[in-house]
Design a protein around this motif. Structure first.
Motif, short mmCIF file in Angstrom:
data_model
loop_
_atom_site.label_atom_id
_atom_site.label_comp_id
_atom_site.label_asym_id
_atom_site.label_seq_id
_atom_site.Cartn_x
_atom_site.Cartn_y
_atom_site.Cartn_z
N TRP A 1 12.09 -0.57 -6.61
CA TRP A 1 12.26 0.16 -5.35
C TRP A 1 11.69 -0.62 -4.19
CZ3 TRP A 1 7.95 1.41 -2.51
CH2 TRP A 1 6.72 1.42 -3.19
N PHE A 2 10.54 -1.31 -4.43
CA PHE A 2 9.95 -2.07 -3.32
C PHE A 2 10.72 -3.36 -3.08
CE2 PHE A 2 7.03 -5.02 -1.29
CZ PHE A 2 6.63 -4.25 -0.20
N ALA A 3 11.19 -3.99 -4.15
CA ALA A 3 11.97 -5.22 -3.99
C ALA A 3 13.20 -4.96 -3.13
CB ALA A 3 12.38 -5.76 -5.36
N ARG A 4 13.87 -3.82 -3.37
CA ARG A 4 15.08 -3.49 -2.59
C ARG A 4 14.73 -3.19 -1.14
NH1 ARG A 4 17.04 0.19 -7.71
NH2 ARG A 4 17.76 -1.57 -8.99
N LEU A 5 13.64 -2.48 -0.94
CA LEU A 5 13.19 -2.19 0.42
C LEU A 5 12.85 -3.47 1.16
CD1 LEU A 5 12.02 -0.50 2.74
CD2 LEU A 5 9.93 -0.24 1.40
N ALA A 6 12.09 -4.36 0.52
CA ALA A 6 11.69 -5.60 1.16
C ALA A 6 12.88 -6.49 1.47
CB ALA A 6 10.69 -6.35 0.27
N ARG B 1 0.81 -1.23 0.00
CA ARG B 1 0.00 0.00 0.00
C ARG B 1 0.84 1.27 0.00
NH1 ARG B 1 -2.47 -3.32 3.56
NH2 ARG B 1 -1.70 -2.17 5.37
N MET B 2 2.09 1.18 -0.36
CA MET B 2 2.91 2.38 -0.51
C MET B 2 2.65 2.98 -1.89
SD MET B 2 6.57 1.30 1.15
CE MET B 2 6.65 0.53 2.76
N ALA B 3 2.60 4.29 -1.95
CA ALA B 3 2.19 4.96 -3.18
C ALA B 3 3.25 4.90 -4.27
CB ALA B 3 1.84 6.42 -2.89
N GLY B 4 4.50 4.87 -3.89
CA GLY B 4 5.55 4.86 -4.91
C GLY B 4 6.93 4.89 -4.31
N LYS B 5 7.89 5.11 -5.18
CA LYS B 5 9.31 5.05 -4.79
C LYS B 5 9.64 6.01 -3.67
CE LYS B 5 13.90 5.22 -6.92
NZ LYS B 5 14.64 5.40 -8.20
N ARG B 6 9.04 7.20 -3.70
CA ARG B 6 9.36 8.21 -2.69
C ARG B 6 8.97 7.72 -1.30
NH1 ARG B 6 7.33 14.18 -3.88
NH2 ARG B 6 8.76 13.78 -5.62
N GLY C 1 15.74 -16.07 -8.54
CA GLY C 1 14.70 -15.39 -9.30
C GLY C 1 14.95 -15.53 -10.79
N PRO C 2 13.96 -15.21 -11.59
CA PRO C 2 14.11 -15.30 -13.05
C PRO C 2 15.11 -14.28 -13.57
CG PRO C 2 11.79 -15.06 -12.40
CD PRO C 2 12.63 -14.76 -11.20
N ASP C 3 15.51 -14.44 -14.83
CA ASP C 3 16.37 -13.45 -15.48
C ASP C 3 15.68 -12.09 -15.43
OD1 ASP C 3 18.36 -15.31 -16.27
OD2 ASP C 3 17.11 -15.94 -17.95
N ALA C 4 16.47 -11.04 -15.19
CA ALA C 4 16.01 -9.65 -15.14
C ALA C 4 15.18 -9.34 -13.90
CB ALA C 4 15.22 -9.28 -16.39
N ALA C 5 15.20 -10.21 -12.90
CA ALA C 5 14.42 -9.97 -11.68
C ALA C 5 15.05 -8.89 -10.81
CB ALA C 5 14.26 -11.26 -10.88
N GLY C 6 16.33 -8.56 -11.03
CA GLY C 6 16.97 -7.49 -10.28
C GLY C 6 17.89 -7.95 -9.17
N LYS C 7 18.46 -9.14 -9.31
CA LYS C 7 19.33 -9.66 -8.24
C LYS C 7 20.56 -8.78 -8.04
CE LYS C 7 19.35 -13.70 -10.32
NZ LYS C 7 18.20 -13.51 -11.23
#
Length: 307
Positions: free
Chosen positions: A256-261, A37-42, A76-82
């Motif tokens: 941004w959320f993947a990195r936060l999590a 429920r976060m609105a975005g990167k900020r 994770g799959p290719d391009a998942a952001g590892k």
């Protein structure tokens, strides 16, 4: 670290944890686009920075205490952001205490050993953090989707008979249990990327010259096996999320959320370990005071300074 911060981190990651003995079928309840429920990167930027700060603080404690180690597993799959997750989440830690290992096709020497051998060589020591960018789980993912790889592992016939994957689930769980019992915490992160978002990211690798080097024709070949991988991922999560080494399904459609999590899960593990700086006993404290007396200058003692 306040109790409020610790509670906020725990609440953020709770929906991402795969309870042991849960039957998972991706995507199921694990939405790749979930953002809590976060609105975005900020909204997440401040939390991510706090997570990075916590990792820096707790890594110093972990190294000083020298009793526990931390293994972070990224799948994770290719391009998942590892790669990006590692770069952003671990940006503030001391590089001397963190080692990142990316596992490629096994070498001839590695194929002469059991499949877990090469991963055991790269485990963290006490006081260290090791990150596996892809890991021993490739042996129940890539090898399962492409069973011809099993033929290259020089296994005797009986080792290939029956349900190979079930035996490997059991072996991996036992190995991780042994590591946990020995003081090594295991954090397992599965970056859950949607097929559509993967398509967009692969197109960016083609369209942007500065990203061309990231594109590989092998990515497209693996994409053709998307459904087979989703089944393999689902069975991996179902069979190897344990009390001592649970999986966390990280929504990866929003970087941004993947990195936060990811930062929150790793920080939570270190908070639970709760490493402390060692304290000295009375005799050691007296020795420190004697050393200080030899090091301070006359002016610091309040007397005339000599040249």
């Amino acid at each position: 670290m306040t109790d409020r911060e610790a509670k906020r981190i725990a609440e953020l990651i709770a929906p991402l944890r795969v309870p042991p003995a849960t039957k998972v079928r991706l995507p199921g309840r694990y939405d790749p686009g979930y953002t809590a429920r976060m609105a975005g990167k900020r909204d997440g930027a401040e939390l991510l920075q706090r997570g990075v700060t916590l990792l820096t603080e707790y890594q110093a404690r972990l190294a000083a205490q020298d009793r526990h180690g931390l293994l972070v597993v990224l799948q994770g799959p290719d391009a998942a952001g590892k790669d990006g997750t590692i770069r952003h989440v671990m940006s503030g830690v001391n590089p001397q205490g963190v080692r990142v290992h990316s596992f490629k096709v096994p070498s001839a020497e590695e194929l002469d050993h059991d499949y877990l051998w090469r991963f055991a060589q790269r485990l963290p020591g006490r006081g260290e953090i090791a990150i596996f960018n892809r890991s021993h789980y490739e042996e129940i993912l890539v090898v399962r989707v492409h069973p011809e790889h099993l033929e290259h592992e020089k296994l005797p016939a009986e080792a290939k008979a029956g349900n190979v994957w079930k035996r490997r689930y059991r072996a991996i769980n036992s190995w991780e249990h042994h590591l946990s019992d020995s003081g090594f915490r295991i954090v397992k992160l599965f970056l859950n990327l949607s097929k559509e978002e993967q398509r967009k990211r692969l197109l960016k690798r083609i369209d942007r010259p500065e990203k061309n080097w990231k594109f590989s024709a092998a990515d497209l070949r693996e994409r053709q096996s998307w459904d087979a991988y989703q089944t393999a991922y689902s069975d991996m999560l179902s069979n190897t999320s344990t009390n001592w080494a649970p999986w966390y399904v990280i929504p990866a459609d929003h970087k941004w959320f993947a990195r936060l999590a990811a930062a929150a899960v790793i920080a939570n593990a270190l908070i639970e370990i709760d490493p402390r700086f060692p304290t000295v006993d009375r005799s050691e404290r007296q020795a420190l005071l004697r050393a200080k007396a030899e090091l301070v200058t006359p002016s610091e003692r309040g007397g005339p300074e000599t040249k």
